[in-house]
Scaffold this active site. Structure first.
Site, PDB file in Angstrom:
ATOM      1  N   LYS A 182       5.062  -2.429   8.812  1.00  0.00           N
ATOM      2  CA  LYS A 182       4.952  -1.003   9.100  1.00  0.00           C
ATOM      3  C   LYS A 182       6.337  -0.379   8.999  1.00  0.00           C
ATOM      4  O   LYS A 182       7.229  -0.674   9.789  1.00  0.00           O
ATOM      5  CB  LYS A 182       4.399  -0.832  10.504  1.00  0.00           C
ATOM      6  CG  LYS A 182       4.254   0.600  10.931  1.00  0.00           C
ATOM      7  CD  LYS A 182       3.501   0.684  12.235  1.00  0.00           C
ATOM      8  CE  LYS A 182       3.436   2.100  12.723  1.00  0.00           C
ATOM      9  NZ  LYS A 182       2.824   2.191  14.039  1.00  0.00           N
ATOM     10  N   LYS A 235       1.880  -0.625   5.419  1.00  0.00           N
ATOM     11  CA  LYS A 235       1.738   0.791   5.776  1.00  0.00           C
ATOM     12  C   LYS A 235       3.079   1.492   5.689  1.00  0.00           C
ATOM     13  O   LYS A 235       4.035   0.965   6.244  1.00  0.00           O
ATOM     14  CB  LYS A 235       1.197   0.843   7.200  1.00  0.00           C
ATOM     15  CG  LYS A 235       1.153   2.202   7.817  1.00  0.00           C
ATOM     16  CD  LYS A 235       0.731   2.083   9.248  1.00  0.00           C
ATOM     17  CE  LYS A 235       0.904   3.435   9.897  1.00  0.00           C
ATOM     18  NZ  LYS A 235       0.804   3.394  11.305  1.00  0.00           N
TER      19      LYS A 235
HETATM   20  C1  PBG Z   1       1.383   4.441  15.767  1.00  0.00           C
HETATM   21  C2  PBG Z   1       0.732   4.743  14.506  1.00  0.00           C
HETATM   22  C3  PBG Z   1       1.230   5.552  13.466  1.00  0.00           C
HETATM   23  C4  PBG Z   1       0.211   5.676  12.530  1.00  0.00           C
HETATM   24  C5  PBG Z   1      -0.856   4.898  12.973  1.00  0.00           C
HETATM   25  N1  PBG Z   1      -0.516   4.314  14.199  1.00  0.00           N
HETATM   26  C6  PBG Z   1       2.483   6.183  13.181  1.00  0.00           C
HETATM   27  C7  PBG Z   1       3.671   6.370  13.933  1.00  0.00           C
HETATM   28  O1  PBG Z   1       4.544   5.509  13.923  1.00  0.00           O
HETATM   29  O2  PBG Z   1       3.777   7.448  14.531  1.00  0.00           O
HETATM   30  C8  PBG Z   1       0.277   6.535  11.311  1.00  0.00           C
HETATM   31  C9  PBG Z   1      -0.929   6.742  10.541  1.00  0.00           C
HETATM   32  C10 PBG Z   1      -0.921   7.895   9.622  1.00  0.00           C
HETATM   33  O3  PBG Z   1       0.123   8.521   9.354  1.00  0.00           O
HETATM   34  O4  PBG Z   1      -1.989   8.210   9.104  1.00  0.00           O
HETATM   35  N2  PBG Z   1       1.815   3.562  16.332  1.00  0.00           N
END
Ligand code: PBG
Length: 310
Positions: A182, A235
Site C-alpha cells: 500500500k 494499491k
Molecule cells: C485506509 C484506507 C485508504 C483507502 C482504503 N483504506 C486510504 C488512506 O490511506 O487514507 C483508500 C481507498 C481509495 O482511495 O479508494 N486505511
C-alpha cells in the site's frame, strides 16, 4: 492471452454510516454515497441483481476518539452492517476493512504513541496497542459474519496478529486479504472525504510505502504471505501496474488490485466533461489491471461494468 473482466473479478466498496434511510453523496467522489444500514441493504439488493457477489465495507462512525474505539466496540457500525447484510444475502461475499483511520480523531491508521502534532516525522504509531485494536476489530467483523477481513493499517505484523486472534476465537474459516503493498498516494483523497479520514497532522509516509521503491513492495507482500494472508493486494492500481506484474504468480495466493478513489474520479471528471467515453475508458483501464496480473479488482466502477455487461 486475453484477460476477461467478469463480475466474479470485481469487488465493490461501500461506506456505511449511522442513522436511518441515509444516502449521503460525497464531495469530489461522483456517484458514491455513505449509506445507513437500511439504505445499504437496498443498494446491495440492486448490486446482487446485477450479478455482483463481492463487497468491501468501510465504516464511518458517529464519533471518533484518540484510540479509535468505535472501530472495535461491541455493536460497531461495520459489524452491525455485516450482520444485517449477511442475514438478507447469505451468499454475498463480504470483505471488511480493518483500519482505525476513520475512527481516530487524528485520522492516523493506528493508535499513536504520544500526541505529537507539528512535525511530520513525529507521527509514531504504538504498534502493540494498534495490533490489539485491529485484532478486536477483525474478531467483531468475523463474529458478525464477514468472510474476509482486510487489514489496511500497515501496522507491523498485522496479518499475523489478526490470524492468531481469529484462530483463537474460533474463526479459523475467516480469511485475510492483506493490503500488502500500500503506497503513500495522492490518489486516496476522494476516499478520505468519504471516510472522513484525512490525517489532522503529519502524513502516512511513516507507514505507507514510498512510491519510488518497488523492492519494498515485494518484500511487504512476502511478509503478508508468511504471516498467513489468503489474498494479497497492490494499491493503488494504475500507477503501479509494474508492481502488480511483478507480484502476479509469485506468491501462490490470489492477487487483488485496488483501483482507488482518485483513479476513479479522474475518469468520472473526464467523462462528465466529454473528454472520453466512460464505458470505453473504464474497460480499457480494468483490462490493463487484469493484464498486469490481478485476479480481483476492487473498484468503484464495478456496478457500471456489471450494468454494461447486461
Ligand atoms: C485506509 C484506507 C485508504 C483507502 C482504503 N483504506 C486510504 C488512506 O490511506 O487514507 C483508500 C481507498 C481509495 O482511495 O479508494 N486505511
Amino acid at each position: 492471452m486475453k484477460e476477461k473482466i467478469g463480475n466474479n473479478n470485481l469487488i465493490y466498496p461501500y461506506f456505511v454510516t449511522v442513522g436511518k434511510n441515509k444516502k449521503e453523496p460525497v464531495k469530489n467522489f461522483t456517484g458514491i454515497f455513505r449509506f445507513s444500514k437500511d439504505a445499504l441493504l437496498k443498494d446491495i439488493e440492486k448490486l446482487v441483481i446485477l450479478g455482483l457477489d463481492k463487497v468491501l465495507l468501510f465504516g464511518v462512525p458517529a464519533s471518533k476518539n484518540r484510540d479509535g474505539a468505535e472501530a472495535y466496540v461491541d455493536g460497531n457500525i461495520v459489524a452491525e452492517a455485516v450482520r444485517l447484510v449477511k442475514t438478507e444475502f447469505p451468499r454475498l461475499i463480504i470483505f471488511t476493512d480493518v483500519c482505525l483511520c476513520a475512527y481516530t480523531t487524528h485520522g492516523h491508521c493506528g493508535i499513536l504513541k504520544s500526541q505529537a502534532p507539528g512535525r511530520k516525522s513525529q507521527v509514531k504509531i504504538d504498534n502493540k496497542k494498534t495490533l490489539e485494536a485491529l485484532a478486536r476489530m477483525a474478531i467483531s467483523h468475523a463474529e458478525a459474519g464477514a468472510d474476509w477481513v482486510a487489514p489496511s493499517a500497515m501496522a507491523k505484523n498485522q496479518v499475523a496478529a489478526i490470524r492468531a486472534a481469529l484462530d483463537k476465537n474460533g474463526f479459523k474459516n475467516t480469511k485475510i486479504m492483506g493490503y500488502s503493498a500500500k503506497f503513500a498516494s495522492s490518489f486516496y483523497d476522494p476516499f478520505r472525504q468519504a471516510a472522513n479520514s484525512t490525517p489532522k497532522f503529519g502524513d502516512r509516509r511513516g507507514y505507507q510505502l514510498d512510491y519510488a521503491d518497488s523492492k519494498q513492495a515485494i518484500r511487504e507482500i512476502s511478509d503478508d504471505v508468511r504471516e498467513g494472508a489468503d489474498m494479497v493486494m497492490v494499491k493503488p492500481a494504475l500507477s503501479y501496474l509494474d508492481v502488480i506484474a511483478k507480484a502476479a504468480g509469485k506468491f501462490n495466493r490470489p492477487l487483488a488490485a485496488y483501483n482507488v478513489s482518485g483513479e476513479y474520479e479522474m475518469v468520472k471528471v473526464g467523462a462528465s466533461k466529454g473528454f472520453w467515453d466512460e464505458k470505453k475508458i473504464v474497460l480499457e483501464i480494468l483490462s490493463s489491471i487484469r493484464r498486469a496480473g490481478a485476479d480481483f479488482i476492487i473498484t468503484y466502477h464495478a456496478k457500471d461494468v456489471a450494468k454494461w455487461a447486461h
